[in-house]
Design a protein around this motif. Structure first.
Motif, PDB file in Angstrom:
ATOM      1  N   UNK A 187       0.626  -2.924   7.442  1.00  0.00           N
ATOM      2  CA  UNK A 187       0.883  -3.974   6.461  1.00  0.00           C
ATOM      3  C   UNK A 187      -0.129  -3.918   5.329  1.00  0.00           C
ATOM      4  N   UNK A 188      -1.379  -3.572   5.659  1.00  0.00           N
ATOM      5  CA  UNK A 188      -2.397  -3.463   4.621  1.00  0.00           C
ATOM      6  C   UNK A 188      -2.069  -2.321   3.658  1.00  0.00           C
ATOM      7  N   UNK A 189      -1.597  -1.183   4.216  1.00  0.00           N
ATOM      8  CA  UNK A 189      -1.212  -0.055   3.357  1.00  0.00           C
ATOM      9  C   UNK A 189      -0.054  -0.449   2.446  1.00  0.00           C
ATOM     10  N   UNK A 190       0.941  -1.154   3.019  1.00  0.00           N
ATOM     11  CA  UNK A 190       2.085  -1.610   2.214  1.00  0.00           C
ATOM     12  C   UNK A 190       1.624  -2.542   1.108  1.00  0.00           C
ATOM     13  N   UNK A 191       0.679  -3.449   1.438  1.00  0.00           N
ATOM     14  CA  UNK A 191       0.174  -4.393   0.436  1.00  0.00           C
ATOM     15  C   UNK A 191      -0.573  -3.669  -0.678  1.00  0.00           C
ATOM     16  N   UNK A 192      -1.362  -2.637  -0.325  1.00  0.00           N
ATOM     17  CA  UNK A 192      -2.102  -1.893  -1.354  1.00  0.00           C
ATOM     18  C   UNK A 192      -1.151  -1.160  -2.297  1.00  0.00           C
ATOM     19  N   UNK A 193      -0.104  -0.577  -1.716  1.00  0.00           N
ATOM     20  CA  UNK A 193       0.885   0.113  -2.557  1.00  0.00           C
ATOM     21  C   UNK A 193       1.562  -0.873  -3.499  1.00  0.00           C
ATOM     22  N   UNK A 194       1.903  -2.058  -2.966  1.00  0.00           N
ATOM     23  CA  UNK A 194       2.549  -3.070  -3.807  1.00  0.00           C
ATOM     24  C   UNK A 194       1.592  -3.566  -4.885  1.00  0.00           C
TER      25      UNK A 194
END
Length: 556
Positions: free
Chosen positions: A398-405
Motif C-alpha cells: 500500500x505504501x508503494x501504491x501511495x508513493x506512485x500515486x
C-alpha cells in the motif's frame, strides 16, 4: 486480469423469500449471460444467496464473492441490479468504496456500469424504499388490527383461518380457537393459580409429552413471560378477548451483520387495543386470579439477593455448559449453578448442582497454572510474528501504491498550475486543483501515520515475563472476588479469557469440569496494560484473537 486478456467475471444472484420462485436467483444469473458476452468476459464463479434479505451483510454468497474480490480473482461483477447486492444505504456506500479499491467493476442489467454517482443514487433510493416499505407495512398492519385481525405471530391456543375476500385473495390475520390447545392454556392457568410454579408446570408438560408453542419442549419463561411486556402464556391479553398491538418499537441493529431486530417497549398510551370476544379462552376471574398470584410471589428488587439484582456479578455467567444436553448452567438459589434444561424444563437428567465459589476458584487456578504455559506463549509469539510479517507486506504494497500515486499527483498538479499561470483560471480548473491537493495531503498524512505506527510498535515480552504478568493479574482477580463493586468488571474480563466451562456429571472418577480458553486472549490480557493500549499490543490481539483454544480439566 488473466494472461489471456479476458476479464474474469463473477455472477451474483439473490432473492429474499420463499414466496418468490425457487429458481429466482438462478434465473437472475442466467439473464446476465448476454451482458457478459457484450462485456467480453469469462465467468469464473457464480455466487447465489437464495431466500436471504438484501439488508443482511453476512450472506454466504456475498461473503464468498467479496473474498474472491479481495484475493484478486475477479475483474468484473455482473448481476441483475444493484439492489441484489445490497439494499441498505450504508452497505451500498461501503461497496462503492470497496470494489474500486480492489479495481473491480460492477455491471448490472438495470443500471449498466455502476459508477460513483450510481452508487450514491442507489443508496439514496434504497433508504427511501425502505422508509416507504416500513410505513406502508405498518399502515396495513394497523388497519388489520382495527378490523379485529391478528397482525403478529400466531399465539398458542389458536389456529389460522383460511378465508378469501370478494376478489379471491387471502384474508390475512384471521384466527380461530384451537380447542385442544385452548384446554391446555386453561389448565396452565389453573395450575399456576393453584400454587404450581412456572418451572413445575413446564416440567410437568414436558414429562407428559405435550409439545410447546414451537413444537419443542416447554420453558418456564414461555409460561411466566413478562407482565410489563404482556408476553408469556400467563400475561397474554388475547386469552381474555383483548387484542393489544403496537406495544413494541422495532429497530434493526446497525452493528450486526445479520441486521437483527431489537425493540423498545412503547408507552402504553401508544398501544392499540381492540376487543375480540370470539377469541376469548380464559375467564376474567381466572386471569385475575393468576395476576394476583404473580403479584403475591413477586418480591421487590431491594429484597432480592445481590446475585439476582446484578447478574454481572457472577464471574462465570453465560460460560458454563452442561455436557449432557448442551444447555447453559444458570444460577440456582444463592450459591449454586444448575443445568437450565433440568431446572426450568425438566428435559435433562443432569441434576448435579455446583457450588459457585469453588468452581470460580478452580477455573481461575486452571487458567493461571495450566493454560498459559511457556509452550503456549511461544505458540502465540510465533503466530504473532507470522501475522505481523503478512501485515507488513500489505503495508509495504500500500505504501508503494501511495508513493506512485503521489508522484502522479505531483505531475498533474504541475500541469494544472501551468494552465493557471497561463490565465486559464476556470472554476473547473480550480476544482481539479483542490481535489488533487486534498488527495495529496491525505496520502502524505496516511504515510506519516503508518511510519509512526511502525516506529512505535513495541516488542512482545519474553515468555517468562508474560507468564509472570499473567499470574499476577489473575491473582489480583482472585483477591477481589468478594468485592461486589468490582465483580462485574471481573466477570467481563473472564468472558473474554474463557470460551466455556463444561460440566461432566458422570465421569468414572467423579464429576469434572473442562475449561476451554483462548491462548491469544490470555496472552493479550497479560500484556494489555493501560500504557500499551495505543501501541501494537491491541493490534496483535486483533490479528490472532480466537486462535489456539486449549482445554484443561479438573475435578469438582
Amino acid at each position: 486480469m488473466n494472461i489471456s486478456g479476458q476479464r474474469r467475471v463473477a455472477l451474483y444472484g439473490r432473492h429474499s423469500t420463499a414466496l418468490q420462485t425457487a429458481t429466482s436467483s438462478d434465473d437472475q444469473v442466467a439473464a446476465c449471460a448476454p451482458l457478459v458476452n457484450l462485456l467480453g468476459g469469462r465467468v469464473v464463479a457464480t455466487w447465489l444467496d437464495p431466500e436471504i434479505s438484501g439488508y443482511r451483510r453476512d450472506r454466504p454468497g456475498l461473503k464468498g464473492l467479496l473474498a474472491a474480490v479481495e484475493a484478486g480473482e475477479v475483474d468484473l461483477i455482473v448481476c441483475e441490479s444493484l439492489d441484489r447486492l445490497a439494499r441498505d444505504a450504508e452497505d451500498v456506500a461501503w461497496l462503492g468504496k470497496k470494489l474500486p479499491y480492489h479495481r473491480v467493476q460492477l455491471h448490472t442489467i438495470s443500471e449498466g456500469r455502476v459508477d460513483e454517482i450510481k452508487f450514491a443514487v442507489a443508496g439514496l433510493m434504497g433508504a427511501i424504499f425502505l422508509k416507504h416499505l416500513v410505513d406502508k407495512t405498518l399502515r396495513g398492519m394497523e388497519a388489520a388490527v382495527l378490523a379485529g385481525r391478528f397482525a403478529g405471530g400466531r399465539a398458542y391456543g389458536y389456529k389460522r383461518v383460511i378465508q378469501l375476500d370478494a376478489k379471491g385473495e387471502l384474508v390475512r390475520g384471521l384466527l380461530a380457537i384451537d380447542e385442544a390447545k385452548a384446554d391446555m392454556v386453561r389448565q396452565i392457568y389453573r395450575w399456576f393459580a393453584g400454587g404450581l410454579s412456572s418451572i413445575q408446570i413446564a416440567t410437568r408438560l414436558n414429562a407428559d409429552g405435550v409439545p410447546g408453542p414451537r413444537g419443542g419442549p416447554w420453558n418456564a419463561s414461555t409460561i411466566r413471560g413478562d407482565p410489563k411486556k404482556l408476553v408469556g402464556i400467563l400475561n397474554n391479553p388475547l386469552y381474555t378477548g383483548r387484542l393489544v398491538w403496537k406495544r413494541r418499537h422495532w429497530r434493526r441493529d446497525p452493528d450486526s451483520e445479520k441486521r437483527e431486530r431489537r425493540y423498545q417497549l412503547r408507552d402504553p398510551s401508544e398501544w392499540i387495543e381492540v376487543g375480540v370476544p370470539d377469541l376469548r379462552i380464559v375467564d376474567d376471574s381466572d386471569f385475575e386470579a393468576v395476576q394476583a398470584e404473580m403479584n403475591a410471589r413477586k418480591r421487590s428488587i431491594t429484597s432480592l439477593p445481590l446475585a439476582q439484582g446484578n447478574r454481572n456479578r457472577h464471574l462465570l455467567s453465560g460460560l458454563i455448559r452442561c455436557s449432557c444436553c448442551g444447555s447453559n448452567y444458570t444460577i440456582s438459589g444463592k450459591d449454586y449453578y444448575r443445568c437450565a434444561s433440568q431446572k426450568e424444563r425438566g428435559t435433562c437428567d443432569n441434576r448435579l448442582s455446583v457450588r459457585k465459589g469453588p468452581l470460580e476458584e478452580a477455573s481461575l487456578t486452571v487458567i493461571q497454572h495450566h493454560l498459559l504455559t511457556e509452550d503456549h506463549v511461544r505458540l502465540f509469539i510465533a503466530e504473532y510474528e507470522r501475522e505481523a510479517t503478512r501485515l507488513a507486506r500489505i503495508d509495504s504494497h500500500e505504501a508503494d501504491t501511495a508513493r506512485i500515486r503521489l508522484q502522479q499527483l505531483e505531475r498533474e498538479l504541475g500541469n494544472l498550475y501551468e494552465n493557471l499561470l497561463a490565465g486559464i483560471a476556470t472554476p473547473a480548473l480550480r476544482q481539479m486543483i483542490d481535489e488533487r491537493e486534498t488527495e495529496k495531503a491525505r496520502l502524505i498524512s496516511r504515510n506519516a501515520t503508518v511510519d509512526r505506527g511502525v516506529a512505535s510498535q513495541p516488542p512482545l515480552p519474553t515468555p517468562f515475563v508474560l507468564q509472570a504478568q499473567f499470574r499476577a493479574r489473575i491473582a489480583a482477580l482472585r483477591s477481589t472476588l468478594e468485592d461486589p463493586a468490582v465483580r462485574g468488571q471481573a466477570a467481563s474480563i473472564m468472558s473474554r479469557l474463557i470460551e466455556s466451562v463444561t460440566i461432566y456429571p458422570d465421569e468414572p472418577e467423579g464429576p469434572a469440569a473442562e475449561v476451554v480458553a483462548s491462548v491469544a486472549s490470555l496472552v493479550a490480557y497479560a500484556i494489555n496494560d493501560n500504557a500499551a493500549r495505543e501501541g501494537g499490543v491491541s493490534r496483535s490481539k486483533a490479528v490472532v484473537a480466537g486462535a489456539g483454544f486449549e482445554p484443561a480439566a479438573f475435578r469438582l
